[in-house]
Write an enzyme that holds these catalytic residues in place. Sequence first.
Site, PDB file in Angstrom:
ATOM      1  N   GLY A   1      41.499   5.120  99.640  1.00 32.87           N
ATOM      2  CA  GLY A   1      40.984   3.853 100.182  1.00 32.87           C
ATOM      3  C   GLY A   1      39.640   3.532  99.558  1.00 32.87           C
ATOM      4  O   GLY A   1      39.363   3.896  98.413  1.00 32.87           O
ATOM      5  N   ARG A   2      38.805   2.867 100.337  1.00 29.15           N
ATOM      6  CA  ARG A   2      37.492   2.442  99.811  1.00 29.15           C
ATOM      7  C   ARG A   2      36.680   3.647  99.342  1.00 29.15           C
ATOM      8  O   ARG A   2      36.139   3.660  98.226  1.00 29.15           O
ATOM      9  CB  ARG A   2      36.726   1.683 100.907  1.00 29.15           C
ATOM     10  CG  ARG A   2      37.348   0.350 101.278  1.00 29.15           C
ATOM     11  CD  ARG A   2      36.773  -0.177 102.575  1.00 29.15           C
ATOM     12  NE  ARG A   2      37.178   0.645 103.699  1.00 29.15           N
ATOM     13  CZ  ARG A   2      37.788   0.195 104.805  1.00 29.15           C
ATOM     14  NH1 ARG A   2      38.024  -1.092 104.936  1.00 29.15           N
ATOM     15  NH2 ARG A   2      38.122   1.012 105.775  1.00 29.15           N
TER      16      ARG A   2
ATOM     17  N   ARG B   1      50.423   7.162 101.689  1.00 27.72           N
ATOM     18  CA  ARG B   1      51.786   6.771 102.055  1.00 27.72           C
ATOM     19  C   ARG B   1      52.331   5.725 101.087  1.00 27.72           C
ATOM     20  O   ARG B   1      53.515   5.697 100.784  1.00 27.72           O
ATOM     21  CB  ARG B   1      51.806   6.254 103.494  1.00 27.72           C
ATOM     22  CG  ARG B   1      51.550   7.352 104.516  1.00 27.72           C
ATOM     23  CD  ARG B   1      51.264   6.807 105.863  1.00 27.72           C
ATOM     24  NE  ARG B   1      50.088   5.954 105.871  1.00 27.72           N
ATOM     25  CZ  ARG B   1      49.590   5.349 106.944  1.00 27.72           C
ATOM     26  NH1 ARG B   1      50.173   5.513 108.113  1.00 27.72           N
ATOM     27  NH2 ARG B   1      48.510   4.601 106.862  1.00 27.72           N
TER      28      ARG B   1
ATOM     29  N   ARG C   1      38.241  14.001 108.699  1.00 24.89           N
ATOM     30  CA  ARG C   1      38.029  14.334 110.099  1.00 24.89           C
ATOM     31  C   ARG C   1      38.547  15.749 110.292  1.00 24.89           C
ATOM     32  O   ARG C   1      39.529  16.151 109.622  1.00 24.89           O
ATOM     33  CB  ARG C   1      38.822  13.385 111.029  1.00 24.89           C
ATOM     34  CG  ARG C   1      38.222  12.003 111.199  1.00 24.89           C
ATOM     35  CD  ARG C   1      36.953  12.033 112.053  1.00 24.89           C
ATOM     36  NE  ARG C   1      36.368  10.721 112.251  1.00 24.89           N
ATOM     37  CZ  ARG C   1      35.427  10.164 111.476  1.00 24.89           C
ATOM     38  NH1 ARG C   1      34.976  10.829 110.421  1.00 24.89           N
ATOM     39  NH2 ARG C   1      34.925   8.990 111.768  1.00 24.89           N
TER      40      ARG C   1
ATOM     41  N   ASP D   1      32.782  19.077 105.759  1.00 26.70           N
ATOM     42  CA  ASP D   1      31.760  18.214 106.367  1.00 26.70           C
ATOM     43  C   ASP D   1      32.130  17.882 107.808  1.00 26.70           C
ATOM     44  O   ASP D   1      31.319  17.330 108.537  1.00 26.70           O
ATOM     45  CB  ASP D   1      31.638  16.909 105.548  1.00 26.70           C
ATOM     46  CG  ASP D   1      30.468  16.041 106.012  1.00 26.70           C
ATOM     47  OD1 ASP D   1      29.362  16.582 106.213  1.00 26.70           O
ATOM     48  OD2 ASP D   1      30.659  14.814 106.193  1.00 26.70           O
TER      49      ASP D   1
ATOM     50  N   GLU E   1      33.523  19.094 116.847  1.00 24.66           N
ATOM     51  CA  GLU E   1      32.098  18.904 116.537  1.00 24.66           C
ATOM     52  C   GLU E   1      31.301  18.651 117.811  1.00 24.66           C
ATOM     53  O   GLU E   1      31.808  17.993 118.726  1.00 24.66           O
ATOM     54  CB  GLU E   1      31.945  17.703 115.596  1.00 24.66           C
ATOM     55  CG  GLU E   1      32.587  17.951 114.260  1.00 24.66           C
ATOM     56  CD  GLU E   1      32.563  16.716 113.358  1.00 24.66           C
ATOM     57  OE1 GLU E   1      31.906  15.719 113.707  1.00 24.66           O
ATOM     58  OE2 GLU E   1      33.209  16.767 112.311  1.00 24.66           O
TER      59      GLU E   1
ATOM     60  N   HIS F   1      28.517  17.235 109.310  1.00 23.31           N
ATOM     61  CA  HIS F   1      29.017  15.846 109.304  1.00 23.31           C
ATOM     62  C   HIS F   1      27.919  14.877 108.849  1.00 23.31           C
ATOM     63  O   HIS F   1      27.463  14.024 109.621  1.00 23.31           O
ATOM     64  CB  HIS F   1      29.546  15.456 110.688  1.00 23.31           C
ATOM     65  CG  HIS F   1      30.453  14.243 110.651  1.00 23.31           C
ATOM     66  ND1 HIS F   1      31.461  14.030 111.557  1.00 23.31           N
ATOM     67  CD2 HIS F   1      30.497  13.169 109.810  1.00 23.31           C
ATOM     68  CE1 HIS F   1      32.084  12.896 111.286  1.00 23.31           C
ATOM     69  NE2 HIS F   1      31.499  12.353 110.219  1.00 23.31           N
TER      70      HIS F   1
ATOM     71  N   GLY G   1      28.141  12.943 105.858  1.00 21.56           N
ATOM     72  CA  GLY G   1      28.623  12.094 104.761  1.00 21.56           C
ATOM     73  C   GLY G   1      27.805  10.841 104.548  1.00 21.56           C
ATOM     74  O   GLY G   1      27.430  10.496 103.422  1.00 21.56           O
TER      75      GLY G   1
HETATM   76  P1  NAP Z   1      40.385   3.287 104.091  1.00 24.97           P
HETATM   77  O1  NAP Z   1      39.809   2.391 103.065  1.00 24.97           O
HETATM   78  O2  NAP Z   1      41.100   2.717 105.262  1.00 24.97           O
HETATM   79  O3  NAP Z   1      41.365   4.318 103.328  1.00 24.97           O
HETATM   80  C1  NAP Z   1      42.174   5.217 104.018  1.00 24.97           C
HETATM   81  C2  NAP Z   1      43.106   5.890 103.007  1.00 24.97           C
HETATM   82  O4  NAP Z   1      43.850   6.904 103.696  1.00 24.97           O
HETATM   83  C3  NAP Z   1      44.124   4.941 102.385  1.00 24.97           C
HETATM   84  O5  NAP Z   1      44.299   5.256 101.037  1.00 24.97           O
HETATM   85  C4  NAP Z   1      45.401   5.231 103.168  1.00 24.97           C
HETATM   86  O6  NAP Z   1      46.559   4.932 102.373  1.00 24.97           O
HETATM   87  C5  NAP Z   1      45.249   6.725 103.427  1.00 24.97           C
HETATM   88  N1  NAP Z   1      46.012   7.175 104.573  1.00 24.97           N
HETATM   89  C6  NAP Z   1      45.948   6.707 105.846  1.00 24.97           C
HETATM   90  N2  NAP Z   1      46.824   7.349 106.626  1.00 24.97           N
HETATM   91  C7  NAP Z   1      47.482   8.230 105.829  1.00 24.97           C
HETATM   92  C8  NAP Z   1      48.506   9.192 106.052  1.00 24.97           C
HETATM   93  N3  NAP Z   1      49.068   9.344 107.256  1.00 24.97           N
HETATM   94  N4  NAP Z   1      48.920   9.939 104.999  1.00 24.97           N
HETATM   95  C9  NAP Z   1      48.383   9.782 103.775  1.00 24.97           C
HETATM   96  N5  NAP Z   1      47.380   8.906 103.506  1.00 24.97           N
HETATM   97  C10 NAP Z   1      46.952   8.135 104.518  1.00 24.97           C
HETATM   98  O7  NAP Z   1      39.268   4.222 104.711  1.00 24.97           O
HETATM   99  P2  NAP Z   1      37.865   4.678 104.062  1.00 24.97           P
HETATM  100  O8  NAP Z   1      36.856   3.634 104.322  1.00 24.97           O
HETATM  101  O9  NAP Z   1      38.101   5.155 102.676  1.00 24.97           O
HETATM  102  O10 NAP Z   1      37.528   5.925 105.028  1.00 24.97           O
HETATM  103  C11 NAP Z   1      38.441   6.989 105.145  1.00 24.97           C
HETATM  104  C12 NAP Z   1      38.049   7.951 106.242  1.00 24.97           C
HETATM  105  O11 NAP Z   1      36.983   8.781 105.815  1.00 24.97           O
HETATM  106  C13 NAP Z   1      37.522   7.351 107.545  1.00 24.97           C
HETATM  107  O12 NAP Z   1      38.557   6.854 108.375  1.00 24.97           O
HETATM  108  C14 NAP Z   1      36.806   8.546 108.173  1.00 24.97           C
HETATM  109  O13 NAP Z   1      37.715   9.306 108.948  1.00 24.97           O
HETATM  110  C15 NAP Z   1      36.363   9.355 106.959  1.00 24.97           C
HETATM  111  N6  NAP Z   1      34.893   9.281 106.789  1.00 24.97           N
HETATM  112  C16 NAP Z   1      34.157  10.418 106.898  1.00 24.97           C
HETATM  113  C17 NAP Z   1      32.785  10.345 106.721  1.00 24.97           C
HETATM  114  C18 NAP Z   1      31.924  11.571 106.818  1.00 24.97           C
HETATM  115  O14 NAP Z   1      30.750  11.427 107.122  1.00 24.97           O
HETATM  116  N7  NAP Z   1      32.464  12.749 106.576  1.00 24.97           N
HETATM  117  C19 NAP Z   1      32.171   9.133 106.464  1.00 24.97           C
HETATM  118  C20 NAP Z   1      32.961   8.009 106.365  1.00 24.97           C
HETATM  119  C21 NAP Z   1      34.324   8.103 106.513  1.00 24.97           C
HETATM  120  P3  NAP Z   1      47.971   4.589 103.059  1.00 24.97           P
HETATM  121  O15 NAP Z   1      47.695   3.706 104.230  1.00 24.97           O
HETATM  122  O16 NAP Z   1      48.749   3.931 101.944  1.00 24.97           O
HETATM  123  O17 NAP Z   1      48.580   5.887 103.453  1.00 24.97           O
HETATM  124  C1  8YV Z   2      29.589   8.646 110.919  1.00 23.66           C
HETATM  125  C2  8YV Z   2      31.758   8.760 109.725  1.00 23.66           C
HETATM  126  O1  8YV Z   2      28.304   8.342 110.668  1.00 23.66           O
HETATM  127  O2  8YV Z   2      31.816   6.435 109.312  1.00 23.66           O
HETATM  128  C3  8YV Z   2      32.450   7.448 109.652  1.00 23.66           C
HETATM  129  O3  8YV Z   2      33.667   7.428 109.905  1.00 23.66           O
HETATM  130  O4  8YV Z   2      32.363   9.771 109.870  1.00 23.66           O
HETATM  131  C4  8YV Z   2      30.287   8.833 109.586  1.00 23.66           C
HETATM  132  O5  8YV Z   2      29.859   7.897 108.669  1.00 23.66           O
HETATM  133  C5  8YV Z   2      29.685   9.885 111.750  1.00 23.66           C
HETATM  134  O6  8YV Z   2      30.939   9.915 112.374  1.00 23.66           O
HETATM  135  C6  8YV Z   2      28.606  10.019 112.797  1.00 23.66           C
HETATM  136  O7  8YV Z   2      28.933   9.326 113.980  1.00 23.66           O
END
Ligand code: NAP
Ligand code: 8YV
Length: 325
Positions: free
Chosen positions: A157-158, A179, A236, A260, A265, A283, A285
């Site tokens: 995704g993004r 998917r 997650r 991360d 958590e 956590h 990111g």
């Molecule tokens: P996004 O643009 O919505 O992208 C999500 C990606 O995951 C898409 O490529 C989607 O493709 C894929 N996906 C969703 N469900 C799936 C499944 N069941 N099997 C395989 N692939 C799947 O989201 P994003 O903005 O990139 O963010 C992604 C995630 O990163 C967030 O939802 C959050 O949980 C995590 N995150 C973590 C941090 C941190 O601090 N660690 C920070 C920001 C975000 P398809 O729909 O085609 O499957």
């Molecule tokens: C949050 C994240 O800042 O945006 C998300 O999905 O995981 C992080 O950027 C974190 O969950 C703290 O609440």
Amino acid sequence: MTVEKPDILLVGNTKPVIVGGLEPISTLHRLIEAPDPERFLVEIAPRVRGIAVAYTANKIDGAFLQRFPELEIVSSFGVGYDHIDAGWAGRHGIVVTNTPEVLDEEVADTALGLLLCTARELPQAERHLRAGKWVERPYPLSKATLRDRTVGLVGMGRIGRAIARRLDAFGVPVVYHTRRPVAEVPYRHYPNLLDMARDVDVLLAIVPGGETTRNMIDADVLKALGPNGILINMARGSVVDEAALIEALKSRTILSAGLDVFAKEPRVPDELIAMDHVVLFPHLGSASAQTRAAMDQLVVDNLASWFAGKGPLTPVPETPWPPAQ
Ligand code: NAP
Ligand code: 8YV
């Protein structure tokens, strides 16, 4: 003519950007400051039209949402919104917004940092120096290098794309599992995660949490990744079967992991903390002052836009927007 300000409930910490942005445009109710939260909610619930959620740790389910008969919008901090029952909200005509895009580059930077730390054992080497051990002996050569690895992104995704761009610049081959294939990217798509795990040396998870991804990285996937494999979880904690991961690390089914995010958590299993061949981040990111402020501002901007009659700026997919005519 005086325009009545909407009542907004703030769930979670009173962060300056959120409070400073919402106070002028609303009657703001801060749950965290209520001496008796239950009584406070009973008193304000009939008036609340908006909810601001300050952290992804604040769980917002249907039972909570249905307490607010006039609720129109939930504006949540973070791009991930698995802490909110957005499906329930969508079915009940409540808009849910998150904070995408403003954090993409920061989270991708952190992902690369975690990957490098894990592959090259950089935190362990720093601990060696600080413990005064360098004068006794050099830190051992890292068992892994990024130079001979293909990274399999779980999610494109993004943020996945921002990570892939960085890996391109590092000269590291990228493939991915989602998917549906993404037309705009040049990388090989694997419809099956197990097949990808067999073919790569690094799995890097950056998918949403929730039921569709729960434990998708399980014992079988870790076995397929193999003894030279590195798992990086930026997604997650729920995406990885944590017990299976601990077992795979103990038995050296995989080489190492950089995490991360965790299942419960801020609790991190003692077994992971005791291991020296994993790298653990709390956590962080998106956790720079600048990016967190941009995310907080988007929480405010979604509410301001909604109550100015201009619709939500960043509604989640479960929110039918624009609404059907
Ligand atoms: P996004 O643009 O919505 O992208 C999500 C990606 O995951 C898409 O490529 C989607 O493709 C894929 N996906 C969703 N469900 C799936 C499944 N069941 N099997 C395989 N692939 C799947 O989201 P994003 O903005 O990139 O963010 C992604 C995630 O990163 C967030 O939802 C959050 O949980 C995590 N995150 C973590 C941090 C941190 O601090 N660690 C920070 C920001 C975000 P398809 O729909 O085609 O499957
Ligand atoms: C949050 C994240 O800042 O945006 C998300 O999905 O995981 C992080 O950027 C974190 O969950 C703290 O609440």
